[in-house]
Scaffold this motif. Sequence first.
Motif, short mmCIF file in Angstrom:
data_model
loop_
_atom_site.label_atom_id
_atom_site.label_comp_id
_atom_site.label_asym_id
_atom_site.label_seq_id
_atom_site.Cartn_x
_atom_site.Cartn_y
_atom_site.Cartn_z
N ARG A 116 7.14 -2.49 -6.05
CA ARG A 116 6.00 -3.38 -5.79
C ARG A 116 6.20 -4.75 -6.45
O ARG A 116 5.77 -5.77 -5.91
N GLU A 166 0.82 -1.20 0.00
CA GLU A 166 0.00 0.00 0.00
C GLU A 166 0.87 1.26 0.00
O GLU A 166 0.57 2.23 -0.71
N LYS A 226 2.36 1.79 -3.36
CA LYS A 226 1.33 2.27 -4.28
C LYS A 226 1.09 3.75 -4.10
O LYS A 226 1.02 4.51 -5.08
N ARG A 227 0.99 4.20 -2.83
CA ARG A 227 0.73 5.61 -2.56
C ARG A 227 1.90 6.50 -2.96
O ARG A 227 1.72 7.65 -3.34
N LEU A 228 3.11 5.94 -2.86
CA LEU A 228 4.30 6.70 -3.24
C LEU A 228 4.66 6.52 -4.72
O LEU A 228 5.69 7.04 -5.17
N LYS A 229 3.81 5.76 -5.42
CA LYS A 229 4.00 5.53 -6.86
C LYS A 229 5.36 4.87 -7.16
O LYS A 229 6.06 5.25 -8.10
N LEU A 230 5.70 3.88 -6.34
CA LEU A 230 6.94 3.11 -6.53
C LEU A 230 6.59 1.77 -7.18
O LEU A 230 6.67 0.71 -6.56
N SER A 231 6.20 1.82 -8.43
CA SER A 231 5.70 0.63 -9.11
C SER A 231 6.78 -0.44 -9.26
O SER A 231 6.49 -1.64 -9.18
N GLN A 232 8.02 -0.05 -9.47
CA GLN A 232 9.09 -1.03 -9.64
C GLN A 232 9.33 -1.81 -8.35
O GLN A 232 9.57 -3.03 -8.39
#
Length: 238
Positions: free
Chosen positions: A18, A7, A10-16
């Motif tokens: 994840r 989560e 996701k909120r920090l936009k760290l898609s890699q």
Amino acid sequence: MSELLVECAKRLKLSQLRSHIEELTAEEVQFLEKLFTREIEQREQSKLNLLLKQAQLPQSGQEPYEWQHVQLPKTISKEELLDGAFLEKRENLILYGGVGTGKTYLSKCIALNAITRYGHKVRFYTVAGLVNQLIDANQKGQLNRLMNQVDKLDLLILDELGYIPLGKEGAELLFQVISMCYEKRSIIITTNLQFGQWNHVFGNQVLTEAVIDRLIHHSHLTIFTGESYRYRHSSIRS
């Protein structure tokens, strides 16, 4: 897999990150959870501080609001007023009563809740202050910029309608603002004048009727009675 870390990423936009969480050790997950949680909290606090700064709310005390001299309409409760339920419906509030009866303070309480609980964008103006800004921006060819700022709001507060007449240009510009907000965002207006006296402010009966028509279509009229708070706590009275 750590749901908290997923989560946060996701909120920090760290898609890699994840996609690689399953490869982390328990210690790395724990460290990143603390780090990301702290970063999110700091960002949220910064956002809150910015919203409060942009709102330009008046300075006043933080004492509990006194409701005994406030007459609420049947269409809205005290809880709905403070929780800002009317904002989701793009409804307006008209706070009517004498000078010093708590209209401005209640509008501030509502604004604070809207900002701190829900992250709404709010801007507080005295009517005279906004009209002066509108006239100045119009004369400098910057009116669209000011209108765009208003267009981004969730709640516009117009305080002290009725204290001074606006003049032709000011009245027409304020009408533009109110028309732009119609059914797109909520407006709170505080006034010491009944609707029948608003013509003294706008100076044109047709314009006055158009303003009132847009404001009351989706609105709640709250009436403030009693004497001025400042007078009740004044040393002159004793």
